[in-house]
Every structure is written in C-alpha cells, then in structure tokens.
Design a protein around this motif. Structure first.
Motif: not given
Length: 384
Positions: A352-362
């Motif tokens: 879950e953390k990795e999935a959300i982290e992938s959107f951090r810079n979006s």
C-alpha cells in the motif's frame, strides 16, 4: 366553521398584558355577554364561551407560553380549540367563578347563575415519555398503567349510598352562597361567596357512601393509551383531556400532561425536522466515485451515486428524508443532510505504501491552485 380569533384579540389585550389585566378584561366581557343578561341570544352565548376559552389559555402561564409559541393547535396537536364546543355553562361557571368573587354570580345579577351547581374538577396528572427517533418519525401509541382517583364503584361517583338523595344545605339553605356582613367606615358591607359546606351546589348528600366518604372517588388503577403524534420534539407537552383524576361527585375529570423526552440516536443528529448523517468514505471511493448505501430513519437502505473526486466536507441534501412536521406547527417533511468525510488509514502495508508513494509526485494528487485557495478560505473563515 368560522375562523378562530386570536385569544388576545378576543379579550382586547396586548401580548404583554399582565395576569390582572387579562382577568379584568375577561370579567368585563363575560359580564357583557352573560346568559342571564342575554337570555336566548345564541350569539352572546358563543361570545361568552369564546372569552372563557381565551381566558382558560391566557391566565395559565404554561398554556399561554405554548399558545404564544405554537398558536391554536398546542403541542403535539392536542390543541386549545374545541373548549367552547365541549364545555357547557356549568363547567365554565365552575372553572372560572373565582374571577367574579366566588359563587356570588357574575357581577351580582341573575339568580340562576348563583344557584348553578359547582362541579369539582379533578387534578391533572403529569407523565414523562422517552421516544426514539423512529417513534418521532412515525408517531407512537404508549400505554401507561396509572394509579389515580377514579369514580367510586359502590356509588357510581355520586357519593351517595342511596342513589343520590339530597337535602338542602344547612349552611346556605339551598342557595349555594353565603353572605358576610361586616362593619366598615362606609357602613355595613355585604360580600358573597361560595358556601364551603356544599361547594356552591346548594345541596348536600343525605346518606354518604361509606366507601368513599361522600366524595364519589376512590383510588384505583387504569391503563391509559396515549397517542403521540409524529414530529414531536424534546420539551413538548401532549395534553390528553379528561384522563386525569376523577372529579368529586361526578365532577369534571382532570387531564394528563405528557412531557416528551428524546433518546440519543447513534446514527442521526436531529436539527429541527432535518436529520444529519455523517458519511465516512474510503479513499478509493472518494477518488474514483461509486455507489454507496446510507441508512434512513425508516430502517431501509438508500443507494446514492457519488462522482469521482468527492471532497471531504461536501454536503448532500436528500429532500423529504427527514422528520415530519408535528401537526399544527408546519407542513411537509424535513430533509436528510449528508456530511461527507474521507477516512485516511493510520497504518499501511508495504504494498500500500509503495502504491501511494508512486503518486506522491503526480500533479493530479497535489491539487490545483483553486482547490488550495478554497481550503485556505475555509480555514480563514473558521478562525476569523
């Protein structure tokens, strides 16, 4: 049916009138339209009853407060109306004779009014009832087992052991009134009042019932069903005429006054006739949109469709899904107001953390300038 006139208008007083002013105004009108002064005049009789109804409400602080707030219907639809139709002259003389100096009649005229029997009115009973929001929504009938004064079963409420044989009162000799003569600086003064022995009836029971001592009442139990109409609120009083304590010697029974209390509800918050429901959305549904179920006061689930990008703090209004207006205090049904908030989990798995982290810079997840400005304004208004 003619439209009822405002009680203050009937007595010719303003809404800030004192108790003495109300009493004086009623006395003046009642003397003017008294049946002994206007024999056979139906119009005068109606005006006499109209004034009595107005006085019945306005001289009682509790009834007056309810009338000022809610108008003719009174709390919970029990109403102030119908007094004039249901009460006869004897009832009115009995209830309000004190306004005119006791049993001496209305202004000192008319022997018939002085000889009218004075009916004893039973006392009122006061109860409390706790209602759920579901009870308030639909209305409910509650049963109460009451210990109260009831008509004596041995004499039928007459107080007489031999079927009601009566003698002239030895104190007033059948007149129902007594006269007091006193010496004053102006000479001999005479005043009249209700005979304390017969309470203005002019008659006394010849052979009193041994079970009730001549009162016509005894302690008993009665199961009373009380209908609470839909839409009532905390603090309202439902008045149930004629179900209180029995009056002595087949007199007028008192009323039951039921004070409404509301139980807290775990799902809804009441705001007048509206219901407030707090909907907690999960983040994916708030972001992507979808269909959600929300409860209603009837117990059924209601499906609503949310658009993608639903923001925390958004409010939905579902018309007609609230509480009905109590009879006499409005019309229609309130709404359900749905306040939306979004749940953010406190703990996340590695995936879950990795999935959300992938959107951090979006940029799409950072919010545009207008969204940030809107949030800023909300906080600014809150703290200003």
């Amino acid at each position: 049916m003619a439209q009822k006139r405002d009680y203050y208008e009937v007595l010719g007083v303003d809404k800030n009138a004192t108790e003495d002013q109300i009493k004086k105004a009623y006395r003046t009108i009642a003397i003017k339209y008294h049946p002994d002064r206007n024999p056979g005049d139906k119009n005068a009789e109606e005006k006499f009853k109209e004034a009595a109804e107005a006085y019945d409400v306005l001289h009682d602080p509790q009834k007056r407060q309810q009338y000022d707030q809610f108008g003719f219907d009174g709390p919970a639809g029990a109403g102030f109306g119908g007094f004039g139709a249901s009460m006869n002259m004897d009832d009115i003389f009995s209830m309000f004779g004190d306004v005119f100096g006791g049993g001496a009649g209305f202004g000192g005229f008319g022997s018939s009014s002085r000889r009218r029997p004075q009916k004893h009115r039973g006392s009122d009973l006061r109860l409390k009832v706790k209602l759920t929001l579901e009870d308030v929504s639909l209305g409910v009938t509650k049963k109460f087992k009451l210990r109260k004064d009831v008509a004596c079963s041995h004499c039928g409420g007459t107080g007489s052991a031999d079927g009601g044989l009566m003698d002239d009162c030895p104190t007033c000799h059948g007149s129902g009134i007594i006269t007091h003569t006193t010496q004053s600086i102006f000479g001999m003064m005479q005043t009249q009042g209700i005979c304390p022995t017969c309470e203005g009836r002019g008659k006394v029971i010849k052979n009193k019932c041994k079970e009730c001592g001549g009162t016509g009442v005894q302690k008993g139990e009665e199961v009373v069903e009380i209908k609470i109409p839909a839409g009532v609120a905390e603090g309202m009083i439902v008045n149930v005429p004629g179900k209180g304590n029995a009056g002595h010697n087949n007199g007028i029974p008192g009323d039951i006054q039921v004070l409404v209390e509301e139980e807290d509800n775990d799902t809804f918050v009441r705001d007048g006739n509206n219901l407030i429901y707090n909907l907690l959305l999960d983040f994916p549904t708030a972001a992507l949109g979808g269909e959600v179920e929300i409860p209603t006061i009837s117990g059924r689930k209601l499906k609503i469709k949310l658009e993608g990008g639903t923001q925390p703090g958004k409010t939905l209004r579902l018309r007609g899904k609230g509480l009905p207006a109590v009879q006499g205090y409005g019309s229609g049904t309130g709404d359900m107001v749905v306040n939306i908030s979004v749940y953010i989990p406190k703990t996340l798995s590695r995936d879950e953390k990795e999935a959300i982290e992938s959107f951090r810079n979006s940029d799409n997840f950072k919010g545009d300038a207008s969204t940030k400005q809107s949030i800023f304004k909300k906080f600014k208004n809150y703290f200003s």
